[in-house]
Write an enzyme that holds these catalytic residues in place. Structure first.
Site, PDB file in Angstrom:
ATOM      1  N   LYS A 133       0.839  -1.196   0.000  1.00 52.89           N
ATOM      2  CA  LYS A 133       0.000   0.000   0.000  1.00 52.89           C
ATOM      3  C   LYS A 133       0.881   1.256   0.000  1.00 52.89           C
ATOM      4  O   LYS A 133       2.091   1.169   0.270  1.00 52.89           O
ATOM      5  CB  LYS A 133      -0.917  -0.017   1.226  1.00 52.89           C
ATOM      6  CG  LYS A 133      -0.186   0.008   2.565  1.00 52.89           C
ATOM      7  CD  LYS A 133      -1.135  -0.299   3.729  1.00 52.89           C
ATOM      8  CE  LYS A 133      -0.390  -0.298   5.056  1.00 52.89           C
ATOM      9  NZ  LYS A 133      -1.201  -0.858   6.142  1.00 52.89           N
ATOM     10  N   TYR A 155      12.912  31.347   6.067  1.00 52.67           N
ATOM     11  CA  TYR A 155      11.638  31.974   6.411  1.00 52.67           C
ATOM     12  C   TYR A 155      11.512  32.223   7.911  1.00 52.67           C
ATOM     13  O   TYR A 155      11.939  31.402   8.715  1.00 52.67           O
ATOM     14  CB  TYR A 155      10.480  31.077   5.972  1.00 52.67           C
ATOM     15  CG  TYR A 155      10.229  31.070   4.472  1.00 52.67           C
ATOM     16  CD1 TYR A 155      10.185  32.253   3.739  1.00 52.67           C
ATOM     17  CD2 TYR A 155      10.007  29.870   3.815  1.00 52.67           C
ATOM     18  CE1 TYR A 155       9.930  32.228   2.369  1.00 52.67           C
ATOM     19  CE2 TYR A 155       9.753  29.835   2.452  1.00 52.67           C
ATOM     20  CZ  TYR A 155       9.710  31.025   1.737  1.00 52.67           C
ATOM     21  OH  TYR A 155       9.454  30.997   0.398  1.00 52.67           O
ATOM     22  N   MET A 169       9.053  24.762   1.312  1.00 55.68           N
ATOM     23  CA  MET A 169       8.278  23.816   0.508  1.00 55.68           C
ATOM     24  C   MET A 169       9.189  22.966  -0.381  1.00 55.68           C
ATOM     25  O   MET A 169       9.013  21.753  -0.489  1.00 55.68           O
ATOM     26  CB  MET A 169       7.260  24.562  -0.361  1.00 55.68           C
ATOM     27  CG  MET A 169       6.298  23.624  -1.066  1.00 55.68           C
ATOM     28  SD  MET A 169       5.179  24.465  -2.200  1.00 55.68           S
ATOM     29  CE  MET A 169       4.216  25.469  -1.081  1.00 55.68           C
TER      30      MET A 169
HETATM   31  C1  LIG Z   1      -0.426  -1.788   6.903  1.00 58.88           C
HETATM   32  C2  LIG Z   1      -0.959  -3.068   7.432  1.00 58.88           C
HETATM   33  C3  LIG Z   1      -0.124  -4.190   7.593  1.00 58.88           C
HETATM   34  C4  LIG Z   1       1.379  -4.119   7.443  1.00 58.88           C
HETATM   35  O1  LIG Z   1       1.941  -3.712   8.686  1.00 58.88           O
HETATM   36  P1  LIG Z   1       3.518  -3.596   8.891  1.00 58.88           P
HETATM   37  O2  LIG Z   1       3.660  -3.170  10.320  1.00 58.88           O
HETATM   38  O3  LIG Z   1       3.981  -2.552   7.939  1.00 58.88           O
HETATM   39  O4  LIG Z   1       4.103  -4.933   8.600  1.00 58.88           O
HETATM   40  C5  LIG Z   1      -0.712  -5.390   7.929  1.00 58.88           C
HETATM   41  N1  LIG Z   1      -2.051  -5.483   8.147  1.00 58.88           N
HETATM   42  C6  LIG Z   1      -2.875  -4.412   8.045  1.00 58.88           C
HETATM   43  C7  LIG Z   1      -4.321  -4.596   8.320  1.00 58.88           C
HETATM   44  C8  LIG Z   1      -2.364  -3.169   7.709  1.00 58.88           C
HETATM   45  O5  LIG Z   1      -3.177  -2.107   7.640  1.00 58.88           O
END
Ligand SMILES: *Cc1c(COP(=O)(O)O)cnc(C)c1O
Length: 368
Positions: free
Chosen positions: A38, A264, A313
């Protein structure tokens, strides 16, 4: 390796292989491995990471949202893909692109059954997520009857796995809580088995779960951060290798007189005669303002250069007064030695946030 001439995120695919091999060595031969890709593969590039892991025969992928799964399918990924947080508006797309939803309440289960029936599906693979204490997404323990009722009315879907998620798998102080989550998961999944007469795959461990709760590996594990080289524990630091290195160059050097300010809001004032380097990376690239004013540092020729003043930025300024360097020289923001985890922790956040924040405008370079 070619000299860096702009900001790049280098991805070491060999390190990815090594991390995968190490994590696999922690689970039984019969346990499947779901790679979590993801958020653009935790910033590393979901497509390239998934292609690499597919070549290593990973069993499953997980993404958070449907669009991420579609991108993998568009890139030719054939391995099953579970969508962790599917939204009803995407259910048709999920079916069309052969993605597998992790459904989390009666509403999403009903809506997905409807979508599957409308599309004439038979035994479309779905996953059911149970809440065992994280209180984020998931059916309740006592939803079993409602689930069974819904499933018995249809042959359009088939439950291929039951899952849950640990709330504090990396925290040794929360071992009792994690154990209770595991016990609850066993109970709800046993109830499902009793009611439905079959046993889908079970999975609940993320990376720290794999490393800390071998008794909870069940039929599959889901690893994200570990693949990218972080084990959330010094114990595993030398077993895992960070895959991503963020590098840039010095665009310009400024000699600053005592009392002169930098950046800034004039947030930094030079104490003595100082040299400040401007780097072509800023908060729009994921180097949040929390790293400003000395909370973060970069490395020039292996020497530490603290960030001075506020992060802009598109730029950041660092103090290189004690470093022999020139414009065009390479700068390491993080790599396998000066880790993203250390940089994040010094600024009060976690590796996950830093690596997933690296903006898409930064070029990814994949090292074979
Ligand atoms: C993101 C996620 C993982 C992976 O977790 P890690 O700590 O990065 O290994 C596993 N299960 C679910 C439901 C997640 O949202």
């Amino acid at each position: 390796m070619a000299k860096v001439q702009e900001t790049v995120l280098e991805i070491d695919l060999q390190a990815l292989s090594q991390n995968y091999t190490f994590l696999r060595s922690k689970i039984s031969q019969n346990t499947q491995f779901m790679a979590v890709v993801k958020a653009f593969g935790y910033g590393s590039g979901a497509i390239e990471v998934a292609k690499h892991l597919e070549s290593l025969d990973v069993d499953y992928f997980a993404v958070a949202y449907s669009s991420e799964g579609v991108a993998l399918r568009d890139a030719g990924i054939k391995t099953p893909i579970m969508v962790l947080h599917p939204l009803p508006i995407h259910f048709e797309e999920i079916i069309e692109r052969c993605l597998e939803p992790s459904l989390y309440n009666v509403k999403t289960l009903k809506a997905f059954i409807d979508a599957s029936e409308k599309k004439g599906q038979k035994e479309y693979p779905i996953h059911l997520k149970f809440n065992t204490g994280l209180n984020r997404l998931g059916f309740w323990e006592n939803d079993a009857n409602l689930i069974a009722e819904k499933l018995e009315e249809t042959s359009a879907v088939k439950v291929v796995s039951l899952l849950s998620h640990l709330a504090a798998s990396e925290d040794p102080k929360e071992m009792d809580f994690s154990s209770r989550q595991i016990t609850t998961f066993k109970k709800v999944t046993e109830e499902f088995h009793q009611k439905m007469g079959y046993r889908p795959m079970l999975h609940m461990c993320n990376t720290s779960g794999i490393l800390n709760y071998p008794e909870a590996h069940f039929d599959m594990v889901r690893s994200g951060i570990g693949l990218y080289g972080f084990g959330n524990d010094v114990k595993f630091q030398n077993k895992l290798k960070p895959v991503a290195s963020l590098k840039t160059i010095i665009s310009q050097l400024h000699k600053i007189e005592p009392g002169e300010s930098v950046g800034y809001n004039r947030a930094y004032t030079a104490i003595g005669h100082e040299t400040v380097a401007t780097l072509p990376i800023g908060h729009a690239d994921g180097i949040s303002r929390i790293y400003g004013n000395g909370n973060g540092a970069v490395f020039v020729h292996g020497k530490k250069a603290p960030i001075v003043g506020n992060v802009c930025m598109d730029m950041v300024m660092v103090n290189v007064s004690d470093i022999d360097c020139k414009e065009g020289d390479e700068v390491v923001i993080f790599d396998s030695k000066h880790t993203a985890e250390a940089l994040a922790e010094n600024a009060g956040t976690i590796s996950y946030e830093l690596i997933t924040s690296i903006s898409q405008r930064i070029k990814r370079v994949f090292l074979p």
